[in-house]
Enzyme design. Structure first.
Site, PDB file in Angstrom:
ATOM      1  CG  HIS A  73      -0.980  -0.332   2.918  1.00 54.21           C
ATOM      2  ND1 HIS A  73      -0.051   1.107   3.059  1.00 54.21           N
ATOM      3  CD2 HIS A  73      -0.149  -1.231   3.392  1.00 54.21           C
ATOM      4  CE1 HIS A  73       0.631   1.390   4.174  1.00 54.21           C
ATOM      5  NE2 HIS A  73       0.327  -0.135   4.714  1.00 54.21           N
ATOM      6  CG  ASP A  75      -2.448   4.270   1.903  1.00 52.25           C
ATOM      7  OD1 ASP A  75      -2.346   2.967   1.958  1.00 52.25           O
ATOM      8  OD2 ASP A  75      -3.410   3.852   3.263  1.00 52.25           O
ATOM      9  CG  ASP A 105       2.830   0.197   7.886  1.00 49.64           C
ATOM     10  OD1 ASP A 105       2.396  -0.588   6.790  1.00 49.64           O
ATOM     11  OD2 ASP A 105       2.259   1.081   8.635  1.00 49.64           O
ATOM     12  CD  GLU A 137      -2.724  -1.405   5.050  1.00 45.84           C
ATOM     13  OE1 GLU A 137      -2.731  -2.045   5.932  1.00 45.84           O
ATOM     14  OE2 GLU A 137      -2.294  -0.264   4.961  1.00 45.84           O
ATOM     15  CD  GLU A 138      -1.137   2.447   7.093  1.00 47.40           C
ATOM     16  OE1 GLU A 138      -2.725   2.016   8.739  1.00 47.40           O
ATOM     17  OE2 GLU A 138      -0.788   2.589   7.221  1.00 47.40           O
ATOM     18  CD  GLU A 165       0.881  -3.795   6.181  1.00 49.17           C
ATOM     19  OE1 GLU A 165       2.095  -3.219   6.769  1.00 49.17           O
ATOM     20  OE2 GLU A 165      -0.255  -3.117   5.470  1.00 49.17           O
ATOM     21  CG  HIS A 358       0.971   3.238  12.164  1.00 48.15           C
ATOM     22  ND1 HIS A 358      -0.647   2.240  12.456  1.00 48.15           N
ATOM     23  CD2 HIS A 358       1.037   3.163  11.197  1.00 48.15           C
ATOM     24  CE1 HIS A 358      -0.677   2.433  11.711  1.00 48.15           C
ATOM     25  NE2 HIS A 358       0.017   1.876  10.836  1.00 48.15           N
TER      26      HIS A 358
END
Length: 384
Positions: A73, A75, A105, A137-138, A165, A358
């Site tokens: 992903h 984003d 990530d 995705e997030e 991931e 994150h």
């Protein structure tokens, strides 16, 4: 070492695109598409309804079913209110760690895939290899959901998928789903001294939340005896309840953000059936006072879990390439369950640790990128 240097350069480029979910990813997708087209890939860019986000589906090798998907992903989560020690959208190398938003990530995996793409373009492929970059995705896996529906409509069925991931290159073949909802309650405002003249949305929200917690206890009892997850049951969490303005005002509005992470679809069906039934029992009393009172449940995202299967071809291949002794499961969700819904064998394996995702000063280590590149290079003998 040349391949690793190329990977680091590509990672720096990727981190430089501030692809926070709310802001879109078109610059990154355009750049990646041009890069892959230059290597001979057939690239399909599909926009979302807003026109600010897109998926990239790039293919090498022969057309048709049975191919391998390498998916990441594009984003990233926001950096607002986080204390970074450097610019989060400028990669910084510190003692073998490469820092930047999305480093693990999951732009580290994407960089590895793009770095190996010139070699993939030269492999005498017997089946196609698809490089997939998704959006959002997030915030609910919306890009992957749209892509899966496109593949279903095109009747294109890749056989396997690796989703990169951050797993510290551990081989993962299972995770729970993640279903997120917001329930909104509309009542009738009034003075706190005459509660019977209003419909207290906060009270209704409290009762609704109480019923959710009763269902949470049900889920513990419904845990499959052979569940591989920790905890083994479907979890249910209330993340936010918001209502009211003052001590003496009957609130006319309330919101509840809640989620569940099912280990089996029957658990999700049970919760949704029972909570909607309970909401229906609350409404007559509310509407007796205020006919326009409502309880509505909005689906924020329903991301399918990845279910371990007895014979997972790609998990076996990746285990061989990484030296892993079998596969494991994780608590966090991915897009893999969506690809599995097409009948594909899927595995989650990528560089970096989810513990860094994150957070401020997110990083991926150079050693992890090197390990990922070795795994990707080893795919050649299985694809040719």
């Amino acid at each position: 070492m040349e391949l690793l240097y190329r990977t680091e350069g590509l990672l720096g480029e990727l981190i430089g695109f501030p692809t926070v979910s709310a802001d879109g990813n078109l610059d990154l997708i355009g750049w990646a598409s041009n890069y892959l087209k230059g290597l001979g890939a057939v690239c399909d860019v599909s926009l979302d309804e807003s026109g600010t986000k897109a998926n990239l589906f790039a293919s090498f090798g022969p057309e048709g079913d049975g191919g391998l998907v390498l998916s990441g992903h594009s984003d990233v989560v926001p950096v607002a209110d986080q204390e970074w020690s450097s610019d989060p959208f400028v990669m910084e190398d510190r003692e073998g760690r490469l820092y930047g938003r999305g480093a693990c990530d999951m732009k580290g995996f994407i960089a590895c895939v793009l770095a190996i793409a010139p070699q993939i373009a030269q492999w005498p492929l017997k089946r196609p290899v698809h490089i997939v970059l998704t959006y959002d995705e997030e915030v609910g896996c919306f890009g992957a959901r749209a892509l899966v529906e496109e593949l279903r409509a095109r009747e294109l069925r890749p056989a396997t998928a690796i989703l990169g991931e951050p797993t510290m290159m551990r081989v993962i073949d299972g995770h729970k789903g993640c279903f997120e909802y917001t329930t909104r309650i509309t009542g009738c405002a009034g003075h706190g001294s005459t509660p019977d003249h209003g419909v207290n949305a906060a009270v209704c929200a409290t009762r609704y939340a109480g019923r959710l917690m009763e269902l949470e206890q049900d889920l513990r009892r419904r845990a499959p005896v052979d569940s591989p997850f920790t905890p083994p049951w479907t979890t249910l969490n209330i993340g936010r309840i918001q209502s009211g303005h003052a001590h003496n005002v009957i609130p006319d509005h309330a919101e509840i953000d809640w989620e569940m992470r099912p280990v089996q679809q029957s658990d999700a069906d049970h919760v949704l059936t029972e909570i909607d039934r309970y909401a229906a029992t609350l409404l007559p009393g509310m509407r007796a006072v205020h006919p326009e009172a409502t309880i509505t449940r909005e689906v924020i995202g329903e991301v399918a879990g990845l279910h371990p299967v007895p014979h997972n071809a790609i998990a076996e291949i990746v285990s061989e390439l990484t030296g892993a002794n079998g596969a494991d499961v994780v608590a966090f969700g991915t897009e893999a369950g969506l690809f599995q819904s097409l009948g594909m064998d899927c595995v989650v394996c990528g560089p970096g640790s989810i513990e860094q995702a994150h957070k401020p000063d997110e990083y991926v280590s150079r050693d992890q990128l090197a390990a990922c590149l070795e795994m990707l290079k080893g795919l050649e003998r299985h694809l040719t």
